[in-house]
Structure formats: C-alpha cells, structure tokens
Motif scaffolding. Structure first.
Motif, PDB file in Angstrom:
ATOM      1  N   ASP A   1       0.826  -1.207   0.000  1.00 19.89           N
ATOM      2  CA  ASP A   1       0.000   0.000   0.000  1.00 19.89           C
ATOM      3  C   ASP A   1       0.861   1.258   0.000  1.00 19.89           C
ATOM      4  O   ASP A   1       0.578   2.227  -0.708  1.00 19.89           O
TER       5      ASP A   1
ATOM      6  N   ALA B   1       2.353   2.163  -3.363  1.00 16.28           N
ATOM      7  CA  ALA B   1       1.426   2.583  -4.407  1.00 16.28           C
ATOM      8  C   ALA B   1       1.573   4.078  -4.675  1.00 16.28           C
ATOM      9  O   ALA B   1       1.670   4.887  -3.751  1.00 16.28           O
ATOM     10  N   THR B   2       1.565   4.442  -5.954  1.00 15.83           N
ATOM     11  CA  THR B   2       1.661   5.854  -6.339  1.00 15.83           C
ATOM     12  C   THR B   2       0.296   6.464  -6.595  1.00 15.83           C
ATOM     13  O   THR B   2       0.178   7.665  -6.759  1.00 15.83           O
ATOM     14  N   ALA B   3      -0.739   5.636  -6.656  1.00 20.69           N
ATOM     15  CA  ALA B   3      -2.119   6.110  -6.836  1.00 20.69           C
ATOM     16  C   ALA B   3      -3.040   4.987  -6.389  1.00 20.69           C
ATOM     17  O   ALA B   3      -2.636   3.830  -6.327  1.00 20.69           O
ATOM     18  N   PRO B   4      -4.307   5.304  -6.069  1.00 20.68           N
ATOM     19  CA  PRO B   4      -5.213   4.255  -5.578  1.00 20.68           C
ATOM     20  C   PRO B   4      -5.335   3.066  -6.513  1.00 20.68           C
ATOM     21  O   PRO B   4      -5.529   1.939  -6.070  1.00 20.68           O
ATOM     22  N   ASP B   5      -5.215   3.285  -7.826  1.00 24.01           N
ATOM     23  CA  ASP B   5      -5.382   2.176  -8.767  1.00 24.01           C
ATOM     24  C   ASP B   5      -4.065   1.517  -9.141  1.00 24.01           C
ATOM     25  O   ASP B   5      -4.007   0.704 -10.054  1.00 24.01           O
ATOM     26  N   ARG B   6      -2.978   1.866  -8.451  1.00 18.68           N
ATOM     27  CA  ARG B   6      -1.681   1.277  -8.779  1.00 18.68           C
ATOM     28  C   ARG B   6      -1.117   0.444  -7.637  1.00 18.68           C
ATOM     29  O   ARG B   6       0.041   0.066  -7.659  1.00 18.68           O
ATOM     30  N   ASN B   7      -1.922   0.179  -6.648  1.00 14.80           N
ATOM     31  CA  ASN B   7      -1.489  -0.700  -5.564  1.00 14.80           C
ATOM     32  C   ASN B   7      -1.352  -2.115  -6.120  1.00 14.80           C
ATOM     33  O   ASN B   7      -2.276  -2.643  -6.730  1.00 14.80           O
TER      34      ASN B   7
END
Length: 634
Positions: free
Chosen positions: A58, A61-67
């Motif tokens: 987590d 992750a660089t964005a919520p959709d890149r975890n």
C-alpha cells in the motif's frame, strides 16, 4: 532482465504478496490480473506477516489504482470467501480474490466458503494463518491441541473442501506451493478452493528469493477439444435419437459458450433446459429454450425430460435437483451424452462422454451433425409446451395478492425492471426454486444463483464481489430473505466502506418459506420454521412474531433503506434506488405461504418410517410411492 542467480531478501509474506501481484490468466488472447485484490481480517496470526506485507504494498502505491495488491477489510471471513466466489463466478473463473485470516476461528470461518467454492467449481485463494512451525510457543492462543500429534491444526479441516491444500513450514516451500496453487486456480477441470496455510512465525521469516519468481507470469486457461472417437460416439447417439433434450449447466456459462449453444440449438432444433448455474446460457425467448429442469423446473422442461430418449448434458454435474433425485428422465431406454471439461462429470449416468471445453465441444458437435434436425412434430410440441408454461409464469408474476404480495410478484417486478447487463444474486431458501421456474434470463450474466451448496448468507457478500468484477456496468441486485439476511448482514458495512453500488432486496416473511413448506409436505407441521416468540403459556415457539426490524438493522450499517408497501411502491422505489449514489436496501414484506409456482418435479427428502402422527404416516406413504420411480441410468 534478472539472471538466475539474483536474489532479493523478503519475508515469506512479502514474497507471497509480491508473487500474487504479477500472476495473470489468459484465454482467447485476453489477459487478466488473476488475483487483483485481497480480502481479510487481521489477528495475531497474520497482522505482523501478511498484514505487514500488504501495508508495504500500500505504501509503495503511487495512486489508488496502482497498488500491487489492494486490501479489502471484510467483516466476516466467510463473507469474504463468498465475495471472492461471486467475483470468480462473474469473471467466468478467469479471475478471483485472495482471503487472509488469522489463526483459529478467523481461519475456520472460511471453511464453509471453501466448501461452497469447491462444490460450485469456483476458484478462490485462501490464506489461513497457523500456529508456530517452530513450536517454540506451543500452544499459542486459539490453537487446538491434538494429544496424538503436533502436526495437526484446525486448518486440516480445509483438506476435504479444497482442491489444493498445503502448509508452508519452511520459506523455500512457498515457491512450489504457489506454482501448484496457480495451476489449480486456472484449470477449468480441477479448480475450486485453494488453501495455503501460513504458520505465523514463517510468515515473518526472511529468505533470499530468486528474483525470477517475481517476474510476470501468465497462466493460459485451456480449451480442450473433443477426442475424435468420443465425438463420433456422441454424434451417432444424437443422430439415432427422436426426442433429444439438452441440459445446459454452469460449464456452458464459464466457457463463454452461450453463442455456440444458441447456434447448436437453432441448427438442430433440440430443446434446451437449464440448471440453476446454466440459466441464461440460452436466452429465455429462444424457440428451443424450455426453462429449468428437475425438482424446481418448469412443467415444459420436465414433461420433455420425462419422455426424452436422449439427454445431452453440457457443463452440468447432474445434481439431485437437476435430475429430480433420479426421477426426471423416465424413459426406460433413455441414454446420455455428456460434454464436460471434467471427466468425472462427463462419465455420469453411463454416458457417451466427450471431455472437452463446452464451446469447442458444441462447435464440433454442430459441425459433425450437419443436416440433422428434430422432426416438425417434436418442434411443435416444444413450442406448445413452452407457450403453455409462459402463461403460468405470467400468472405467478401478476397475482395481485393482498394484503401481502407473494414473492413471485417481487420477482416479476424485478424481471421487468432489470436490464440484460444487470445481475440478480440469490442462493438459498424458496427463492431459487421460484427463480429457476420463473426467471426469464436474457443473458448468461444476468442470473447469478449459488445452488450447488445453497448457502444461506451468500447473497450480500457475493453481490459485493459481483459489483467489484463488473465495475460500473449495470445494476447488481441481491435478493435475500429474512432468514438468509440474518446469517451475514455485516458485509453491508464492507459495501458501504468500499462505496459499492449494490441494491439489496430484503423480503421479510417472518420465517423460512422453503423449509416450512417442505416440513409440511413431510408431515412435520412447519415445526421450527417461524420466527415466533416463546410462549409463556405453552413453553413453545408459538407466540407472537419476533418484533425485530430488519429495515432498521440494514439502515444501521449506513445503507439507504427504502420501505416498500406492496408491489407498486416496490417498483417506484427500485427506480429511486437506481438513481441513488451508493448502496440501497429495498425492504418489502411478503406472504410466508406463497403461493409458489406449481411443482412438476420431486426431491428426495426421506420421511420418518414410523411416527405417532397421521400426517407423517401419510407423507411416508407418498414418499415410498415417489421413491419407487427412482432409477440408476445404466
């Protein structure tokens, strides 16, 4: 590019998460993340292992959709497995979710979900925590000790309900276990619950892992083609038949074989009946579609089944509901042709078995049957029987009953309101029987029934998984009775947390309609099937209705709840629910005693052979008469 000698030092849990994040499935040139997220609840067994690894993912992750591995906080571990199963079913078994649980009760909560997944042939990845592999702290909190051996834990209970099971006692065991697990998850014939037990000390143990194991890996989902000799046997049997009937099951849907099935039926004129898992594989208004078959089937399908001289099973496992407990296919000379990806199912009923993918098998059968078609008289009979049954459906959908509607009227309203891209989710009680009889499914995705395990409480968490799989497409409608609702309502909290648009239709009838009717039919007077207060006068559960308010309970989870007084208000509130941004519960009271669709099939439920009750003795006589019609197909 990594060389074979490169390593990276990670804990077992960190390696697990990193590996799962780069697994893909592929079929027909389309690639998917095999395990795009992980459900779980943390306890002392996994908080410092898998929990810590998910935290690192987590934070990277660089964005919520890149975890690389999003974590979803469930309220109950069983509910999390149901959500994973619903997700897998919606993606036609090309994707699934993982579930992590703590040692002891957290893990054993998943056993029911594992059984459901395996019974339904659905892939789920379960990661129950275990005690200490080192046994330094034996026995730990929540550990079940066995005086005979130190090598057993409660997680051994997963063995009979899993298609693959392993326990990781040393870090290096993880690699072969994960590779084997991915093979089973992506094997159409062998899939089901995959369980990898993780001792809590091993989860946190570091190891030097070969970097190559973390490279992206694609698992190709096979489409086995028929063996020519087996295909020839099947074709000869079909050409020799005069009254064939095709029974389509879940395997047709999972294989994406609906178009092939429609083309086969159109070309041959063979009528197509469906199981619970197979409904929608052929659109209800196709000239060859005759509806559900078996214990809760339509009169049209069951009359055709009773006189069929050949039954072609496609992707079905022939449960007792499909065969009406071995009474549905009554012609003494009836023979079977089975097309199934699993040889175990293909061989049932001493069939001419074709072990193949449903789509490829149907295409091969159609090509080999060029020029074959049932005669006009049989086509006319199919059309007439189905037309008569559709009149029954119309009546059940529009009873106009007062003061409380029958649940069939709710289903009629939903059948009108749902679009082809919407999904209805259900699992247990009297509803699956009514739905198999009555629901007019226009697409294979619209009808999502879990009836192999018929697990109460499946509906709400499964709808969550369905919504996750569908993204923003269409509505997801979970239909649940008051009995099933009370089993697992807490996943409404997860639905709210994840801001998922799910519509829950909650039918309140103050009891168990299905088992109540069954109890009455076996002479047991609906005993123990009503939610009643214990009477101080009689000492029995025959007092007033229990004064619970399930609508208020649903609202307490943070869900918008709309009370519906009758079918007209239900229709109006459904339209409102569609427009509301977020989950909605539609609460409606229905009549416990139905009526339900007219029955045309039998289900074997043994009745007490001796009894003091006249009702039970009478039911036993009826049971013995029905039982005499059972037969093995040899």
């Amino acid at each position: 590019m990594a060389t074979g000698d490169e390593t990276v030092r990670l804990t077992v849990a960190q390696a697990l998460v990193r590996f799962l994040a780069v697994q893909f499935s592929e079929r027909d040139g389309t690639r998917h993340r095999l395990i795009p997220a992980m459900f779980g609840i943390f306890g002392h067994g996994n908080v410092a292992g898998v929990g810590q690894a998910l935290l690192e993912a987590d934070l990277r992750a660089t964005a919520p959709d890149r975890n690389e591995m999003p974590y979803l906080l469930a309220r109950n571990e069983q509910g999390a497995v149901h959500a994973a199963a619903g997700f897998a079913k919606t993606t036609n078994r090309l994707q699934t979710l993982a579930v992590t649980a703590s040692i002891g009760p957290g893990s054993t909560n998943m056993v029911t979900g594992a059984a459901l997944a395996t019974t339904n042939r659905l892939p789920v990845l379960l990661l129950p925590s275990d005690g200490f592999a080192s046994r330094r702290a034996d026995p730990v909190l929540q550990q079940l000790e066995d005086p005979r051996t130190g090598d057993i834990s409660v997680n051994d209970a997963f063995k009979p309900v899993s298609r693959f099971w392993d326990r990781i006692n040393r870090p290096e065991q993880l690699i072969p276990a994960l590779l084997a697990a991915m093979r089973v998850l992506t094997d159409p014939a062998e899939t089901g619950a995959v369980t990898i037990c993780l001792p809590q000390d091993v989860q946190a143990e570091a190891h030097d892992w070969p970097v190559a194991i973390f490279a992206e890996r694609t698992w190709h989902v096979a489409r086995p083609v028929p063996e020519p000799i087996a295909l020839d046997r099947a074709v000869r049997a079909i050409r020799a038949s005069r009254r064939p009937l095709l029974v389509t099951g879940g395997g047709t849907v999972y294989a994406g074989a609906s178009e092939a099935l429609r083309e086969f039926a159109t070309a041959t004129g063979i009528p197509v009946a469906d199981t619970q898992a197979g409904k929608g594989a052929i659109n209800w208004d196709h000239p060859c579609a005759v509806g559900g078959v078996g214990a809760t089937g339509s009169r049209a399908a069951n009359d055709l089944a009773a006189r069929a001289d050949l039954v072609i099973g496609v992707g079905t496992r022939y449960s007792d509901f499909t065969t009406a407990s071995r009474t549905a296919f009554a012609d003494p000379a009836v023979r079977f042709v089975n097309l199934n990806v699993l040889a175990f199912d293909a061989a049932k009923n001493c069939a001419a078995s074709v072990v193949a993918d449903a789509r490829e098998g149907l295409r091969a059968l159609r090509a080999a049957l060029e020029g074959f078609c049932v005669d006009d008289a049989y086509r006319d009979e199919v059309r007439q029987r189905n037309g008569a049954w559709q009149e029954v459906v119309d009546r059940c959908y529009s009873l106009g009953q007062t003061p409380l509607p029958a649940q069939t009227e709710v289903f009629g309203a939903l059948n009108d309101l749902l679009e082809p891209t919407d999904v209805i989710v259900n699992a247990a009680g009297s509803m699956p029987g009514d739905l198999q009889c009555l629901w007019r499914a226009s697409t294979p995705e619209q009808y999502h029934l879990e009836y192999a395990y018929s697990c109460m409480g499946y509906e709400i968490p499964a709808a969550m998984g369905v919504r996750m799989a569908k993204g923003d497409t269409g509505q997801v409608v979970a239909v649940v009775g008051d009995g099933s609702y009370q089993m697992l309502p807490m996943e409404l909290g997860t639905i709210v947390t994840e801001q998922l648009k799910v519509i829950v239709v909650l039918l309140q009838n103050h009891g168990f309609a299905s088992i109540g009717a069954l109890s009455e039919s076996v002479g047991s007077h609906r005993f123990g099937t009503r939610y009643r207060m214990r009477s101080r006068q009689t000492g029995r559960l025959d007092g007033p209705d229990v004064p619970f308010d399930l609508a208020a309970n649903a609202a307490s989870w943070g869900v918008t709840t709309l009370r519906c007084n009758g079918i007209d208000e239900f229709r109006a509130n459904y339209a409102k629910a569609v427009e509301i941004d977020g989950p909605v519960v539609l609460y409606i009271e229905t009549e416990l005693n139905g009526p339900h669709p007219p029955s045309s099939g039998w289900w074997d439920v043994p009745v007490a052979e001796v009894s003091e009750l006249d009702s039970t003795r009478s039911a036993r006589a009826d049971y013995e008469s029905a039982q005499s019609k059972q037969r093995f197909h040899l």
